[in-house]
Design a protein around this motif. Structure first.
Motif, PDB file in Angstrom:
ATOM      1  N   ARG A 161      58.173  62.325 -57.157  1.00  0.00           N
ATOM      2  CA  ARG A 161      56.957  63.121 -57.000  1.00  0.00           C
ATOM      3  C   ARG A 161      55.970  62.767 -58.108  1.00  0.00           C
ATOM      4  N   VAL A 162      54.727  62.602 -57.715  1.00  0.00           N
ATOM      5  CA  VAL A 162      53.622  62.487 -58.665  1.00  0.00           C
ATOM      6  C   VAL A 162      52.713  63.684 -58.432  1.00  0.00           C
ATOM      7  N   LEU A 163      52.479  64.447 -59.486  1.00  0.00           N
ATOM      8  CA  LEU A 163      51.598  65.608 -59.412  1.00  0.00           C
ATOM      9  C   LEU A 163      50.472  65.409 -60.411  1.00  0.00           C
ATOM     10  N   ASN A 164      49.278  65.145 -59.905  1.00  0.00           N
ATOM     11  CA  ASN A 164      48.106  64.936 -60.756  1.00  0.00           C
ATOM     12  C   ASN A 164      47.248  66.205 -60.724  1.00  0.00           C
ATOM     13  N   VAL A 165      47.010  66.780 -61.886  1.00  0.00           N
ATOM     14  CA  VAL A 165      46.236  68.012 -61.951  1.00  0.00           C
ATOM     15  C   VAL A 165      44.749  67.664 -61.963  1.00  0.00           C
ATOM     16  N   ALA A 166      44.091  67.933 -60.860  1.00  0.00           N
ATOM     17  CA  ALA A 166      42.645  67.732 -60.743  1.00  0.00           C
ATOM     18  C   ALA A 166      41.980  69.089 -60.952  1.00  0.00           C
ATOM     19  N   SER A 167      41.093  69.487 -60.067  1.00  0.00           N
ATOM     20  CA  SER A 167      40.371  70.752 -60.226  1.00  0.00           C
ATOM     21  C   SER A 167      39.552  71.008 -58.970  1.00  0.00           C
ATOM     22  N   LEU A 168      39.218  72.267 -58.754  1.00  0.00           N
ATOM     23  CA  LEU A 168      38.249  72.592 -57.708  1.00  0.00           C
ATOM     24  C   LEU A 168      36.910  71.917 -57.983  1.00  0.00           C
ATOM     25  N   ALA A 169      36.642  71.611 -59.254  1.00  0.00           N
ATOM     26  CA  ALA A 169      35.414  70.907 -59.633  1.00  0.00           C
ATOM     27  C   ALA A 169      35.320  69.523 -59.015  1.00  0.00           C
ATOM     28  N   ALA A 170      36.439  69.003 -58.517  1.00  0.00           N
ATOM     29  CA  ALA A 170      36.439  67.665 -57.923  1.00  0.00           C
ATOM     30  C   ALA A 170      35.625  67.571 -56.649  1.00  0.00           C
ATOM     31  N   PHE A 171      35.313  68.715 -56.025  1.00  0.00           N
ATOM     32  CA  PHE A 171      34.693  68.701 -54.704  1.00  0.00           C
ATOM     33  C   PHE A 171      33.170  68.760 -54.725  1.00  0.00           C
ATOM     34  N   GLN A 172      32.560  68.913 -55.895  1.00  0.00           N
ATOM     35  CA  GLN A 172      31.100  68.996 -55.955  1.00  0.00           C
ATOM     36  C   GLN A 172      30.620  68.594 -57.344  1.00  0.00           C
ATOM     37  N   PRO A 173      29.330  68.230 -57.459  1.00  0.00           N
ATOM     38  CA  PRO A 173      28.778  67.984 -58.797  1.00  0.00           C
ATOM     39  C   PRO A 173      28.879  69.254 -59.638  1.00  0.00           C
ATOM     40  N   THR A 174      28.989  69.097 -60.950  1.00  0.00           N
ATOM     41  CA  THR A 174      29.170  70.268 -61.817  1.00  0.00           C
ATOM     42  C   THR A 174      28.183  70.226 -62.988  1.00  0.00           C
ATOM     43  N   PRO A 175      26.904  70.498 -62.735  1.00  0.00           N
ATOM     44  CA  PRO A 175      25.939  70.553 -63.839  1.00  0.00           C
ATOM     45  C   PRO A 175      26.407  71.553 -64.900  1.00  0.00           C
ATOM     46  N   GLY A 176      26.301  71.157 -66.140  1.00  0.00           N
ATOM     47  CA  GLY A 176      26.800  71.982 -67.234  1.00  0.00           C
ATOM     48  C   GLY A 176      28.155  71.528 -67.724  1.00  0.00           C
TER      49      GLY A 176
END
Length: 272
Positions: free
Chosen positions: A135-150
């Motif tokens: 198993r490979v589990l890479n911790v991404a984020s909900l931020a991965a789905f849209q630009p994140t100004p700030g």
């Protein structure tokens, strides 16, 4: 089928989601190679596992961004009998306008959040394939789905982790090795204190605990889910990012992105 034989490698294990992942994997009988920069935190984690009668947590003090770090992790894992899990959890953020940030800090963010994920996968995944599964589990984020100004660099790095994980999952189809990108919304960890030191932040009512996030991630990896998004609200947010025009997503994210992380309003930023 639950995969508990073989070592689980967990980066960023000295706190937050990483510590919770290490504890939960050890609790189910799986030995863990716990990697982090704070040796005392890792030793405490190991001691708690021993006291509870769980599988061993092996502390490994290491900066995963250092030259040759991935190879050192691979070699230590082999010494301990070989890995069956790789959990790329180590990560960081920087909150504030891009131009007010430290260029060196931006570069380090990319190195930590992106380059180390690639380097560790390149070093460890061949061993997982050779053993016939893992198993490979890479911790991404909900931020991965849209630009994140700030927190523009952070969001971009997590978009990279999501895309890389999805591609690698397809490439490894049929090998017995699965790849999961874990994409949580806000989780109660130290990441905000480090990413915006001294800036007041209100904990959100629906914020995930590190333990809850870790449990969800492990279960998703065991199922072989390629993209794992905890909570119905986060799933709906990710779906919204897929159906709205990009221009609308940019404007919406600029207006509500930081408040949805628990900050009062979009800020002028923080220098490191």
């Amino acid at each position: 089928m639950t995969t508990t034989s073989g070592l689980a490698i967990v980066t960023g294990a000295s706190s937050g989601i990483g510590a919770a992942l290490a504890q939960k994997l050890a609790a189910r009988g799986q030995p863990v190679l716990a990697i982090g920069r704070r040796a005392h935190r890792l030793e405490e984690l190991s001691a708690r596992a021993r006291a509870a009668g769980h599988a061993s947590i092996h502390p490994f003090e290491l900066d995963v961004t250092a030259e040759g770090a991935a190879e050192r992790v691979r070699d230590r894992a082999r010494e301990l009998g070989g890995a069956s899990w790789l959990v790329n959890n180590a990560g960081a953020t920087r909150i504030g306008p891009f131009l007010e940030g430290d260029p060196a800090a931006h570069a380090m963010l990319v190195r930590l959040n992106c380059e180390t994920v690639v380097a560790l996968c390149a070093a460890i995944v061949p061993d997982l394939v050779a053993r016939g599964g893992g198993r490979v589990l890479n911790v991404a984020s909900l931020a991965a789905f849209q630009p994140t100004p700030g927190q523009s660099v952070y969001g971009a790095t997590k978009a990279f982790v999501l895309s890389f994980s999805e591609s690698l999952a397809v490439e490894l189809d049929g090998t017995g090795v699965t790849v999961t990108a874990l994409c949580p919304g806000p989780v109660t960890t130290e990441i905000f204190d480090v990413g915006a030191p001294g800036v007041p932040r209100k904990k959100l009512p629906l914020e995930l605990s590190a333990e809850g996030c870790a449990a969800y991630g492990i279960a998703a990896a065991e199922r072989g889910d390629v993209v794992a998004i905890p909570t119905a609200l986060s799933k709906a947010t990710a779906q919204l990012s897929r159906v709205l025009p990009r221009a609308a997503i940019r404007r919406l994210s600029a207006r509500v992105g930081l408040p949805l992380l628990g900050y009062g309003a979009p800020r002028r930023g923080v220098r490191d």
